[in-house]
Design a protein around this motif. Sequence first.
Motif, PDB file in Angstrom:
ATOM      1  N   HIS A  65       0.834  -1.227   0.000  1.00 30.77           N
ATOM      2  CA  HIS A  65       0.000   0.000   0.000  1.00 30.77           C
ATOM      3  C   HIS A  65       0.863   1.270   0.000  1.00 30.77           C
ATOM      4  O   HIS A  65       0.545   2.262   0.664  1.00 30.77           O
ATOM      5  N   PHE A  66       1.955   1.259  -0.755  1.00 30.31           N
ATOM      6  CA  PHE A  66       2.863   2.427  -0.762  1.00 30.31           C
ATOM      7  C   PHE A  66       2.176   3.651  -1.370  1.00 30.31           C
ATOM      8  O   PHE A  66       2.384   4.785  -0.932  1.00 30.31           O
ATOM      9  N   LYS A  67       1.291   3.465  -2.356  1.00 26.45           N
ATOM     10  CA  LYS A  67       0.578   4.587  -2.972  1.00 26.45           C
ATOM     11  C   LYS A  67      -0.312   5.279  -1.948  1.00 26.45           C
ATOM     12  O   LYS A  67      -0.428   6.514  -1.916  1.00 26.45           O
ATOM     13  N   SER A  68      -0.928   4.505  -1.053  1.00 23.18           N
ATOM     14  CA  SER A  68      -1.803   5.088  -0.018  1.00 23.18           C
ATOM     15  C   SER A  68      -0.991   5.946   0.952  1.00 23.18           C
ATOM     16  O   SER A  68      -1.468   6.975   1.448  1.00 23.18           O
ATOM     17  N   ILE A  69       0.294   5.496   1.217  1.00 18.29           N
ATOM     18  CA  ILE A  69       1.157   6.281   2.126  1.00 18.29           C
ATOM     19  C   ILE A  69       1.458   7.624   1.492  1.00 18.29           C
ATOM     20  O   ILE A  69       1.385   8.674   2.154  1.00 18.29           O
ATOM     21  N   ASN A  70       1.780   7.612   0.222  1.00 19.62           N
ATOM     22  CA  ASN A  70       2.054   8.876  -0.466  1.00 19.62           C
ATOM     23  C   ASN A  70       0.811   9.777  -0.467  1.00 19.62           C
ATOM     24  O   ASN A  70       0.914  10.994  -0.278  1.00 19.62           O
ATOM     25  N   ASP A  71      -0.353   9.145  -0.722  1.00 27.20           N
ATOM     26  CA  ASP A  71      -1.587   9.934  -0.791  1.00 27.20           C
ATOM     27  C   ASP A  71      -1.969  10.480   0.575  1.00 27.20           C
ATOM     28  O   ASP A  71      -2.444  11.623   0.699  1.00 27.20           O
ATOM     29  N   SER A  72      -1.727   9.696   1.623  1.00 25.57           N
ATOM     30  CA  SER A  72      -2.167  10.097   2.971  1.00 25.57           C
ATOM     31  C   SER A  72      -1.178  11.052   3.627  1.00 25.57           C
ATOM     32  O   SER A  72      -1.573  12.002   4.311  1.00 25.57           O
ATOM     33  N   TYR A  73       0.121  10.775   3.481  1.00 28.83           N
ATOM     34  CA  TYR A  73       1.127  11.555   4.224  1.00 28.83           C
ATOM     35  C   TYR A  73       1.980  12.464   3.332  1.00 28.83           C
ATOM     36  O   TYR A  73       2.760  13.268   3.840  1.00 28.83           O
ATOM     37  N   GLY A  74       1.851  12.296   2.022  1.00 28.82           N
ATOM     38  CA  GLY A  74       2.669  13.102   1.111  1.00 28.82           C
ATOM     39  C   GLY A  74       3.900  12.343   0.636  1.00 28.82           C
ATOM     40  O   GLY A  74       4.359  11.360   1.220  1.00 28.82           O
ATOM     41  N   HIS A  75       4.469  12.824  -0.448  1.00 30.21           N
ATOM     42  CA  HIS A  75       5.617  12.141  -1.051  1.00 30.21           C
ATOM     43  C   HIS A  75       6.874  12.218  -0.190  1.00 30.21           C
ATOM     44  O   HIS A  75       7.730  11.307  -0.244  1.00 30.21           O
ATOM     45  N   ALA A  76       6.987  13.278   0.593  1.00 27.52           N
ATOM     46  CA  ALA A  76       8.165  13.388   1.476  1.00 27.52           C
ATOM     47  C   ALA A  76       8.163  12.252   2.474  1.00 27.52           C
ATOM     48  O   ALA A  76       9.206  11.625   2.731  1.00 27.52           O
ATOM     49  N   THR A  77       7.004  11.957   3.047  1.00 31.17           N
ATOM     50  CA  THR A  77       6.906  10.830   3.983  1.00 31.17           C
ATOM     51  C   THR A  77       7.154   9.531   3.251  1.00 31.17           C
ATOM     52  O   THR A  77       7.811   8.608   3.777  1.00 31.17           O
ATOM     53  N   GLY A  78       6.645   9.440   2.012  1.00 37.29           N
ATOM     54  CA  GLY A  78       6.901   8.241   1.217  1.00 37.29           C
ATOM     55  C   GLY A  78       8.392   7.993   1.021  1.00 37.29           C
ATOM     56  O   GLY A  78       8.886   6.858   1.119  1.00 37.29           O
ATOM     57  N   ASP A  79       9.136   9.090   0.733  1.00 38.07           N
ATOM     58  CA  ASP A  79      10.597   8.960   0.578  1.00 38.07           C
ATOM     59  C   ASP A  79      11.240   8.500   1.881  1.00 38.07           C
ATOM     60  O   ASP A  79      12.172   7.663   1.883  1.00 38.07           O
ATOM     61  N   ASN A  80      10.761   9.032   3.008  1.00 39.39           N
ATOM     62  CA  ASN A  80      11.324   8.635   4.308  1.00 39.39           C
ATOM     63  C   ASN A  80      11.066   7.158   4.594  1.00 39.39           C
ATOM     64  O   ASN A  80      11.884   6.474   5.209  1.00 39.39           O
ATOM     65  N   VAL A  81       9.875   6.682   4.152  1.00 42.14           N
ATOM     66  CA  VAL A  81       9.557   5.263   4.335  1.00 42.14           C
ATOM     67  C   VAL A  81      10.555   4.400   3.565  1.00 42.14           C
ATOM     68  O   VAL A  81      11.053   3.386   4.078  1.00 42.14           O
ATOM     69  N   LEU A  82      10.840   4.787   2.341  1.00 41.71           N
ATOM     70  CA  LEU A  82      11.815   4.030   1.536  1.00 41.71           C
ATOM     71  C   LEU A  82      13.178   3.963   2.253  1.00 41.71           C
ATOM     72  O   LEU A  82      13.808   2.897   2.341  1.00 41.71           O
ATOM     73  N   CYS A  83      13.648   5.111   2.767  1.00 42.14           N
ATOM     74  CA  CYS A  83      14.946   5.160   3.460  1.00 42.14           C
ATOM     75  C   CYS A  83      14.904   4.345   4.745  1.00 42.14           C
ATOM     76  O   CYS A  83      15.893   3.672   5.117  1.00 42.14           O
ATOM     77  N   HIS A  84      13.747   4.414   5.463  1.00 40.77           N
ATOM     78  CA  HIS A  84      13.572   3.677   6.708  1.00 40.77           C
ATOM     79  C   HIS A  84      13.706   2.170   6.461  1.00 40.77           C
ATOM     80  O   HIS A  84      14.401   1.458   7.212  1.00 40.77           O
ATOM     81  N   ILE A  85      13.077   1.682   5.414  1.00 38.14           N
ATOM     82  CA  ILE A  85      13.122   0.249   5.100  1.00 38.14           C
ATOM     83  C   ILE A  85      14.545  -0.175   4.705  1.00 38.14           C
ATOM     84  O   ILE A  85      15.054  -1.219   5.144  1.00 38.14           O
ATOM     85  N   VAL A  86      15.201   0.626   3.880  1.00 37.89           N
ATOM     86  CA  VAL A  86      16.573   0.300   3.450  1.00 37.89           C
ATOM     87  C   VAL A  86      17.515   0.204   4.641  1.00 37.89           C
ATOM     88  O   VAL A  86      18.331  -0.716   4.753  1.00 37.89           O
ATOM     89  N   LYS A  87      17.363   1.138   5.581  1.00 36.68           N
ATOM     90  CA  LYS A  87      18.233   1.141   6.763  1.00 36.68           C
ATOM     91  C   LYS A  87      18.029  -0.124   7.590  1.00 36.68           C
ATOM     92  O   LYS A  87      18.994  -0.758   8.041  1.00 36.68           O
ATOM     93  N   MET A  88      16.750  -0.497   7.806  1.00 34.72           N
ATOM     94  CA  MET A  88      16.453  -1.674   8.618  1.00 34.72           C
ATOM     95  C   MET A  88      16.944  -2.952   7.932  1.00 34.72           C
ATOM     96  O   MET A  88      17.482  -3.861   8.583  1.00 34.72           O
ATOM     97  N   VAL A  89      16.753  -3.031   6.604  1.00 33.59           N
ATOM     98  CA  VAL A  89      17.185  -4.226   5.872  1.00 33.59           C
ATOM     99  C   VAL A  89      18.715  -4.382   5.951  1.00 33.59           C
ATOM    100  O   VAL A  89      19.237  -5.481   6.161  1.00 33.59           O
ATOM    101  N   HIS A  90      19.425  -3.276   5.799  1.00 32.22           N
ATOM    102  CA  HIS A  90      20.904  -3.324   5.860  1.00 32.22           C
ATOM    103  C   HIS A  90      21.380  -3.930   7.183  1.00 32.22           C
ATOM    104  O   HIS A  90      22.344  -4.695   7.218  1.00 32.22           O
ATOM    105  N   ASN A  91      20.690  -3.595   8.270  1.00 34.30           N
ATOM    106  CA  ASN A  91      21.094  -4.079   9.591  1.00 34.30           C
ATOM    107  C   ASN A  91      20.881  -5.578   9.767  1.00 34.30           C
ATOM    108  O   ASN A  91      21.445  -6.186  10.683  1.00 34.30           O
ATOM    109  N   LEU A  92      20.038  -6.163   8.901  1.00 35.68           N
ATOM    110  CA  LEU A  92      19.721  -7.583   9.048  1.00 35.68           C
ATOM    111  C   LEU A  92      20.430  -8.476   8.025  1.00 35.68           C
ATOM    112  O   LEU A  92      20.256  -9.687   8.047  1.00 35.68           O
ATOM    113  N   LEU A  93      21.231  -7.884   7.154  1.00 38.78           N
ATOM    114  CA  LEU A  93      21.890  -8.650   6.099  1.00 38.78           C
ATOM    115  C   LEU A  93      23.326  -9.043   6.470  1.00 38.78           C
ATOM    116  O   LEU A  93      23.968  -8.422   7.323  1.00 38.78           O
TER     117      LEU A  93
END
Length: 634
Positions: free
Chosen positions: A515-543
């Motif tokens: 539901h990434f499109k809903s995040i952009n629609d609800s919180y704006g694209h800036a929040t959407g970009d932060n979500v992408l960075c948030h996920i990348v950071k968490m994934v890096h820590n688990l690899l």
Amino acid sequence: MNEKALKKQVVAKILSKGLHQLIDTDWLKEVLDDFSAVSDLNATMYSLPNYETVIKSGKLDICKALLLAQPALKDKCKANKTLTSCQFNAPDINQIIAPCLQGFMDGSTAIIVHGHHIADIHVGPFLFPDYNHKQLCNRAEKLHIPSELFSEQIKNVPILTVEKAKAALSLLSSIAAMIAKKTMDNLIIEHRAEQHEQEGKTRKAIQRELAESLSQIETIFANSQVGIALLGKDRTLLRCNQRMADITGYKSPKELIGMSMKHMHLSEERYKKFGELYYDTLVAGEQIQIEYEIKRRDGTPVWCMFSGKAMDSSVPPDLNKGVLWVADDITEKKHTQIQLTESLAQLEVIFNNSQVGIMHLKGGRYLQRGNQRLADILGYASPEEMIGLSMRNLHLSPKKYHDYGKRFYETLIKGKNIHVEYELSRKDGTPVWCSLSGKALDTDSPPNLDKGVLWIIDDISDRKRLEEQLIELASVDALTGALNRRAFQEQVSRELAIHSRYDRHFSLLMIDIDHFKSINDSYGHATGDNVLCHIVKMVHNLLRESDIFGRLGGEEFAIAMPDCNKEDAIKTAERIRQAIAKSPMKTSEQTACRVTISIGVASCPPFSDLNKLLNPADENLYKAKQDGRNKVIG
């Protein structure tokens, strides 16, 4: 020559020839027969069996004279051939010959028993017959010789009594007087004749040698490759050779004879100064050696190497007897030297002010010299601080130092240039990227590396950083920092090819944000970009470090996992899914934004191609989304 000096020479002649060479041996035999009748020495001394008789005159070789007079004694007497040199001060011939004849009595008999030399029993005129018989017997006992045998052996040893000695000495004095009277006049006449003959031969030999020496000197003088000039009083030229005329521009030496040296100096002031500078050296008898510029006949200057010395060997020498000067034309050499000096000065300016580092290595990769720019690049205060520095200090590790030497030795020994970009170590240990250009200084083929290697060094750290940034920009997603699609595919393709070759496990995870499109629609694209960075950071820590993580586009990511089977890949995917689901991200309004992801997993073998691996992973991702999202399907 006076009579006293002549007598001394005759005495020397007697001593050098030996008595038996100066007198009639037949006449001497008659004298010896009379002498034997008085002393009985002949009859007793040479009749002893098993003994070696040694006559020691201590003066002249009387034994030889004795054997000439009485040849029958040859088989019985082994004459002592070592003579003691006589030293006579008295010129009187009687006082010389008498002690020589006295040597007939000043002898000894060696006592040898069973091969052992026990002692000498002296029979000379100044020894008495009461020798120490007991002491000799004790010596025999030490050599394990029975005393009775020893006593038996020495019974027949002749002992000259004092009475007989006195009678013999009286006779010897008469013999000496007769010999002196008979030979002295003849010896003087013979000596004078020989002396005159020798003086004549010597004079002729000296004249012949002198003529040969003068001829050789004249040949050297005329044909010398250096100029030779003899200066007399007031520094006037007395004589010179053709080479001196050639150097100074004259046709022949005759044109220079009588010329004052003032005409050869570039100025009268220089002429005076030259005299003042070197007069004391010449008058001290020392040699002068200087490079000096004089004037040729046409007025042009000529550089010469001059060597000068006074002819007189007295101390101090008389300079009026002449000063010899040797000159060699070094004009060409001097001009070359001047040009070389100028070139070196220019090179020194370039060396010190160059905007690149210059390094001269010698003697086993040690720094012989460097410039200030080199010191700046490598973090040293001055070039002097680096002198003698081993290149080990400029490499990041000992292994790199040895590898570098092995890598470029063949290039240097072939006389070729080296161009390489290499990471050196600064004084504080920090790395610095440099461009290195090196070549052996020796121009021989092959060059001798012991003569040194010259390196030109430039700091390329800024360029290297820019290149790395460009590479990173070209391969990394600008927003999240994960690899972009192209870089991800290149790296995974290389790893997959290696694993496929050795039939090793390889897994791939496809990730999509729910539901990434809903995040952009609800919180704006800036929040959407932060979500992408948030996920990348968490994934890096688990690899794992070997895992490859990339953004394929939009909200879609992929993880390549080398040496990981499907079962382990699913477990890792589940950990990632749960971690993200349990970590909602705060928005700018400080509200919690809950994020979930869906993951599709695929493994190989059987797949050896990335696209073939991506397809099943993508299909499993689609199933996870169809199955309600926030799931892992493998």
